[in-house]
Design a protein around this motif. Structure first.
Motif, PDB file in Angstrom:
ATOM      1  N   PRO A  56       0.779  -1.235   0.000  1.00 40.38           N
ATOM      2  CA  PRO A  56       0.000   0.000   0.000  1.00 40.38           C
ATOM      3  C   PRO A  56       0.815   1.293   0.000  1.00 40.38           C
ATOM      4  O   PRO A  56       0.276   2.352  -0.270  1.00 40.38           O
ATOM      5  N   SER A  57       2.094   1.213   0.254  1.00 46.21           N
ATOM      6  CA  SER A  57       2.908   2.437   0.266  1.00 46.21           C
ATOM      7  C   SER A  57       3.591   2.701  -1.072  1.00 46.21           C
ATOM      8  O   SER A  57       4.362   3.652  -1.203  1.00 46.21           O
ATOM      9  N   MET A  58       3.301   1.909  -2.070  1.00 44.35           N
ATOM     10  CA  MET A  58       3.923   2.062  -3.382  1.00 44.35           C
ATOM     11  C   MET A  58       3.516   3.393  -4.018  1.00 44.35           C
ATOM     12  O   MET A  58       2.376   3.817  -3.913  1.00 44.35           O
ATOM     13  N   THR A  59       4.462   4.046  -4.684  1.00 46.25           N
ATOM     14  CA  THR A  59       4.198   5.331  -5.339  1.00 46.25           C
ATOM     15  C   THR A  59       3.685   5.114  -6.765  1.00 46.25           C
ATOM     16  O   THR A  59       3.800   4.019  -7.330  1.00 46.25           O
ATOM     17  N   ILE A  90      -4.806   7.358   2.152  1.00 43.31           N
ATOM     18  CA  ILE A  90      -4.823   7.669   3.578  1.00 43.31           C
ATOM     19  C   ILE A  90      -3.541   8.426   3.888  1.00 43.31           C
ATOM     20  O   ILE A  90      -2.442   7.935   3.624  1.00 43.31           O
ATOM     21  N   GLY A  91      -3.677   9.613   4.452  1.00 48.37           N
ATOM     22  CA  GLY A  91      -2.500  10.405   4.796  1.00 48.37           C
ATOM     23  C   GLY A  91      -2.000  11.240   3.636  1.00 48.37           C
ATOM     24  O   GLY A  91      -2.656  11.371   2.606  1.00 48.37           O
ATOM     25  N   SER A  92      -0.812  11.769   3.810  1.00 49.95           N
ATOM     26  CA  SER A  92      -0.232  12.674   2.815  1.00 49.95           C
ATOM     27  C   SER A  92       0.345  11.915   1.628  1.00 49.95           C
ATOM     28  O   SER A  92       0.539  10.692   1.679  1.00 49.95           O
ATOM     29  N   ASP A  93       0.627  12.662   0.559  1.00 52.53           N
ATOM     30  CA  ASP A  93       1.254  12.047  -0.618  1.00 52.53           C
ATOM     31  C   ASP A  93       2.621  11.469  -0.262  1.00 52.53           C
ATOM     32  O   ASP A  93       3.009  10.422  -0.763  1.00 52.53           O
ATOM     33  N   ARG A  94       3.307  12.117   0.624  1.00 52.21           N
ATOM     34  CA  ARG A  94       4.667  11.687   0.986  1.00 52.21           C
ATOM     35  C   ARG A  94       4.680  10.534   1.984  1.00 52.21           C
ATOM     36  O   ARG A  94       5.418   9.564   1.823  1.00 52.21           O
ATOM     37  N   ASP A  95       3.863  10.631   3.030  1.00 57.32           N
ATOM     38  CA  ASP A  95       3.919   9.642   4.108  1.00 57.32           C
ATOM     39  C   ASP A  95       2.691   8.736   4.191  1.00 57.32           C
ATOM     40  O   ASP A  95       2.602   7.911   5.089  1.00 57.32           O
TER      41      ASP A  95
END
Length: 108
Positions: A56-59, A90-95
């Motif tokens: 899920p953290s993939m850009t 969920i959350g910011s684009d960065r984190d």
């Protein structure tokens, strides 16, 4: 008549299931064709969901690299998935991270 029906059905083999509607003196049949482009977009979106379900953290850039697509193409697919209620950030684009909202939608 049966042979004619079989021949008619062969013409529709690459099309979506016909919709039958009863009308006054018979019936009406609506047939639509799924194009190869539509099918490819659906496959790409399902792959995006599968990947984001496991990572899920993939850009967008990483997705583009894995899928062999441009980042802008991935951006368009993600926008459509979000609009369809299948994906949310969920959350910011960065984190932040991605949440796949509809489990069954990414299984093909």
């Amino acid at each position: 008549m049966a042979q004619e029906s079989k021949e008619c059905l062969k013409l529709f083999k690459d099309m979506a299931r016909p919709i039958f509607e009863e009308i006054q003196n018979g019936f009406k049949v609506a047939v639509s064709k799924t194009t190869q482009k539509t099918t490819q977009k659906t496959r790409t979106r399902n792959k995006i969901l599968e990947i984001l379900h496991t990572n899920p953290s993939m850009t967008r850039e990483e997705l583009a690299s894995v899928l062999g697509k441009s980042p802008n193409t991935i951006k368009e697919h993600i926008a459509k998935l979000k609009a369809d209620g299948r994906l949310e950030r969920i959350g910011s684009d960065r984190d932040g991270y991605w949440r796949v909202l509809n489990e069954r939608s990414h299984k093909t």
